[in-house]
Design a protein around this motif. Structure first.
Motif, PDB file in Angstrom:
ATOM      1  N   LEU A  74       0.848  -1.194   0.000  1.00  0.00           N
ATOM      2  CA  LEU A  74       0.000   0.000   0.000  1.00  0.00           C
ATOM      3  C   LEU A  74       0.885   1.246   0.000  1.00  0.00           C
ATOM      4  O   LEU A  74       1.371   1.665   1.054  1.00  0.00           O
ATOM      5  CB  LEU A  74      -0.916  -0.003   1.225  1.00  0.00           C
ATOM      6  N   PRO A  75       1.124   1.841  -1.165  1.00  0.00           N
ATOM      7  CA  PRO A  75       1.893   3.092  -1.199  1.00  0.00           C
ATOM      8  C   PRO A  75       1.013   4.265  -0.771  1.00  0.00           C
ATOM      9  O   PRO A  75      -0.220   4.232  -0.916  1.00  0.00           O
ATOM     10  CB  PRO A  75       2.300   3.208  -2.668  1.00  0.00           C
ATOM     11  N   MET A  76       1.628   5.302  -0.261  1.00  0.00           N
ATOM     12  CA  MET A  76       0.880   6.457   0.229  1.00  0.00           C
ATOM     13  C   MET A  76       0.594   7.403  -0.944  1.00  0.00           C
ATOM     14  O   MET A  76       1.301   8.382  -1.179  1.00  0.00           O
ATOM     15  CB  MET A  76       1.669   7.163   1.333  1.00  0.00           C
ATOM     16  N   VAL A  77      -0.476   7.109  -1.678  1.00  0.00           N
ATOM     17  CA  VAL A  77      -0.852   7.919  -2.832  1.00  0.00           C
ATOM     18  C   VAL A  77      -1.645   9.149  -2.366  1.00  0.00           C
ATOM     19  O   VAL A  77      -2.060   9.255  -1.210  1.00  0.00           O
ATOM     20  CB  VAL A  77      -1.685   7.082  -3.827  1.00  0.00           C
ATOM     21  N   GLU A  78      -1.837  10.093  -3.285  1.00  0.00           N
ATOM     22  CA  GLU A  78      -2.440  11.372  -2.934  1.00  0.00           C
ATOM     23  C   GLU A  78      -3.843  11.225  -2.368  1.00  0.00           C
ATOM     24  O   GLU A  78      -4.215  11.909  -1.402  1.00  0.00           O
ATOM     25  CB  GLU A  78      -2.475  12.280  -4.172  1.00  0.00           C
ATOM     26  N   SER A  79      -4.638  10.332  -2.938  1.00  0.00           N
ATOM     27  CA  SER A  79      -6.016  10.177  -2.459  1.00  0.00           C
ATOM     28  C   SER A  79      -6.049   9.692  -1.009  1.00  0.00           C
ATOM     29  O   SER A  79      -6.945  10.059  -0.233  1.00  0.00           O
ATOM     30  CB  SER A  79      -6.783   9.203  -3.352  1.00  0.00           C
ATOM     31  N   LEU A  80      -5.070   8.868  -0.608  1.00  0.00           N
ATOM     32  CA  LEU A  80      -5.013   8.398   0.768  1.00  0.00           C
ATOM     33  C   LEU A  80      -4.634   9.525   1.729  1.00  0.00           C
ATOM     34  O   LEU A  80      -5.101   9.566   2.864  1.00  0.00           O
ATOM     35  CB  LEU A  80      -4.010   7.242   0.899  1.00  0.00           C
ATOM     36  N   HIS A  81      -3.763  10.433   1.275  1.00  0.00           N
ATOM     37  CA  HIS A  81      -3.380  11.559   2.116  1.00  0.00           C
ATOM     38  C   HIS A  81      -4.620  12.319   2.593  1.00  0.00           C
ATOM     39  O   HIS A  81      -4.765  12.643   3.778  1.00  0.00           O
ATOM     40  CB  HIS A  81      -2.474  12.525   1.334  1.00  0.00           C
TER      41      HIS A  81
END
Length: 600
Positions: free
Chosen positions: A534-541
């Motif tokens: 699970l990479p920390m992509v923009e939508s997760l931020h």
């Protein structure tokens, strides 16, 4: 019930006369033997009548072995010497229960011993002594070769010629040696991958030193990860953890326990006089310099239990490509490791391989230009070129203290064995935000759950979203034994329930292991890892800042292409590498929608 009571009930039922009973009891007192068999031999009682009476007397069903077709694999569940000594014959086996034909089905101590030997619940049935002896002779006994004197009993497994292994007893005055000719008793005769037999024997006058050495040698041969030395009321039970599952292996004489524990404590530099408190230590065995053994001693009801964790440095190939990551997951991991700062978290339950993943990542970064420091509890493997710190809670050296010290050591990469509390989490996150690469583990069931766990610890959401660069979730699942693999007939409905699309139900190569000598009758041989990254992509931020729940984080991640552990398991299932039960046991669907597998 005692034999006199059985005989008296035969008289009361008018099956035999009191004169016949008196005569039979006199023969029994002079020559030994079982009362029922003596009465049959006298001709005053038929075997069918005796069998019917014993069934009513003991309250258990009867079985006529002459009419049964015994599966050879069942005969391997018990050593032949035990079968002959106690007059028992395995008749039927289900998933967790073994049905035995017995002469005396009320012998509770024997039932307990057989339950410990097999790891199965025992269901007794009653059979006549002559029927059992005939079956044992036909199923187990065979002519010995010319080099062996006298008749013997084999294990009933192929042509391998092994003498029976008796349950050892300590007969000498010294508790550290076996009596002459004593050997260890294997629970199964199918543990060796080379010839289907347990290789372990103890020569006469063997000491506790020899027993410890041989246990370690046999565990390494069977690729066990742990050895459990468990004192019970009358025996010492030895179990090995094979492919993540405990398997009963040996029963040792209880008299050996004091010397065996003393030997383990001496090797581990523990207090041999302390028997009331738990103790932990490490040891090595002569002849196995690459094997580091962690020893944990725990006082129990019948004595101290010891668990030995085998850490085989020579068998460890620390490289990211050896973990089993598919290419997209591997690309995400290497990209996160190349990032000059940020936190990489590895999640999963105990025993899921998190430490191996961390060590492989450290090895990837281990160059002469990197200052890598770790704080661990305990240090499992020593890696050349890396500064590893063992914590000692008793003197105040814990994870948070070690991390603070490391920050003054000019580190490039820091590894924290586990984030257990808020203080450790805060220091690790601050380190990742100030230009350090930080690797650690967290005990959560999946990647999205790690985010909510950190927030629940009191870490601000904006710090979590800024510090984390990648979360890795993983599980270890058992692989099907290739030597006994066979098709597993699954219905389309079962496959749909697992989450497979209708178009792919027919492409699944569902298999299972029948159980053989190579896999110790388990149907599995070796393990493999399942991963989710699970990479920390923009939508997760954005959604983290709103303190979203785990399910909301998971749904957001899946829209970005996140593949869950269940989905990774279905891919492996489709390839025929593991079973449905392993996927269901080790992963959760967590309310996910139907997953469409893509053709590779």
């Amino acid at each position: 019930m005692n034999r006199d009571r059985v005989g008296q009930q035969l008289v009361e039922a008018k099956v035999v006369s009191s004169e016949n009973l008196t005569h039979a009891l006199a023969i029994q007192q002079g020559e030994g033997g079982r009362l029922g068999s003596i009465l049959v031999g006298m001709g005053v009682l038929s075997e069918s009548t005796l069998l019917e009476f014993l069934s009513q007397h003991y309250g258990v069903p009867t079985v006529e072995l002459a009419t049964c077709s015994l599966d050879p694999s069942l005969l391997a569940l018990l050593p032949a010497a035990v079968v002959q000594q106690h007059l028992v014959v395995p008749v039927k086996k289900t998933m967790s229960r073994l049905t035995l034909a017995m002469v005396d089905p009320t012998n509770s101590s024997l039932l307990d011993e057989l339950r410990l030997r097999t790891g199965l619940q025992i269901t007794p049935m009653v059979a006549t002594e002559s029927d059992i002896r005939t079956t044992i002779r036909q199923a187990y006994e065979r002519p010995q070769n010319g080099s062996s004197a006298g008749g013997g009993i084999s294990s009933g497994r192929g042509t391998t010629d092994h003498k029976p292994r008796e349950l050892g007893t300590v007969g000498s005055p010294s508790p550290t040696t076996f009596d002459r000719g004593t050997t260890l008793s294997p629970v199964r005769d199918s543990a060796s991958a080379t010839n289907g037999q347990l290789r372990m024997t103890i020569d006469r006058d063997a000491s506790a030193v020899d027993v410890v050495n041989t246990l370690v040698q046999e565990a390494l041969h069977m690729e066990a990860s742990d050895i459990h030395v468990e004192p019970l009321e009358n025996i010492i039970r030895i179990r090995f953890r094979l492919d993540g599952v405990l398997q009963p292996i040996y029963n040792l004489p209880k008299d050996l326990h004091p010397s065996l524990l003393a030997r383990l404590k001496i090797l581990s530099n523990l207090d041999i006089a302390e028997r009331r408190l738990p103790q932990d230590g490490r040891m090595k065995i002569d002849g196995f310099p690459q094997v580091d053994i962690r020893v944990a001693i725990l006082p129990c009801l019948f004595g101290e239990k010891a668990v030995l964790r085998l850490l085989n440095q020579s068998a460890l190939a620390l490289h990211l490509t050896n973990l089993g990551l598919d290419q997209p997951d591997l690309d995400r991991v290497t990209a996160a490791l190349e990032n000059p700062y940020g936190m990489i978290l590895v999640t999963g339950p105990t025993g899921s391989g998190k430490t191996t993943t961390l060590y492989s990542a450290l090895q990837y970064l281990n160059t002469p230009h990197m200052n890598i420091v770790t704080v661990e509890d305990p240090v499992e493997f020593q890696i050349q070129g890396i500064n590893q710190l063992q914590i000692h809670e008793d003197i105040g050296l814990n994870f948070s203290t070690g991390l603070r010290s490391f920050l003054r050591q000019d580190p490039d990469v820091m590894m924290v064995g586990e984030i257990r509390d808020r203080e450790t989490a805060q220091i690790a996150i601050q380190a990742s935000l100030t230009g350090h690469r930080v690797l650690s583990t967290l005990h959560t069931m999946n990647g999205p759950g790690a985010i909510t766990r950190l927030i629940d610890m009191g870490i601000e959401p904006f710090l979590v979203s800024s510090a984390i660069s990648l979360i890795i979730g993983q599980r270890l699942i058992r692989k099907i034994c290739e030597h006994c693999a066979e098709p597993d007939l699954l219905t389309p409905a079962q496959l749909r329930d697992l989450g497979l699309d209708d178009d792919l139900v027919g492409t699944v190569q569902a298999r299972k292991g029948r159980g053989c000598e190579q896999c110790h009758m388990t149907g599995y041989k070796g393990r493999m890892a399942l991963f989710e990254t699970l990479p920390m992509v923009e939508s997760l931020h954005h959604i983290i800042l709103s303190r979203a729940s785990t399910s909301e984080l998971r749904a957001c991640a899946m829209q970005e292409g996140f593949r869950t552990l269940r989905q990774a398991g279905l891919t492996v299932l489709r390839q025929g590498l593991t079973t449905v039960s392993e996927i269901l046991t080790e992963t959760s669907d967590e309310g996910l929608p139907v997953f469409v597998l893509k053709d590779s």
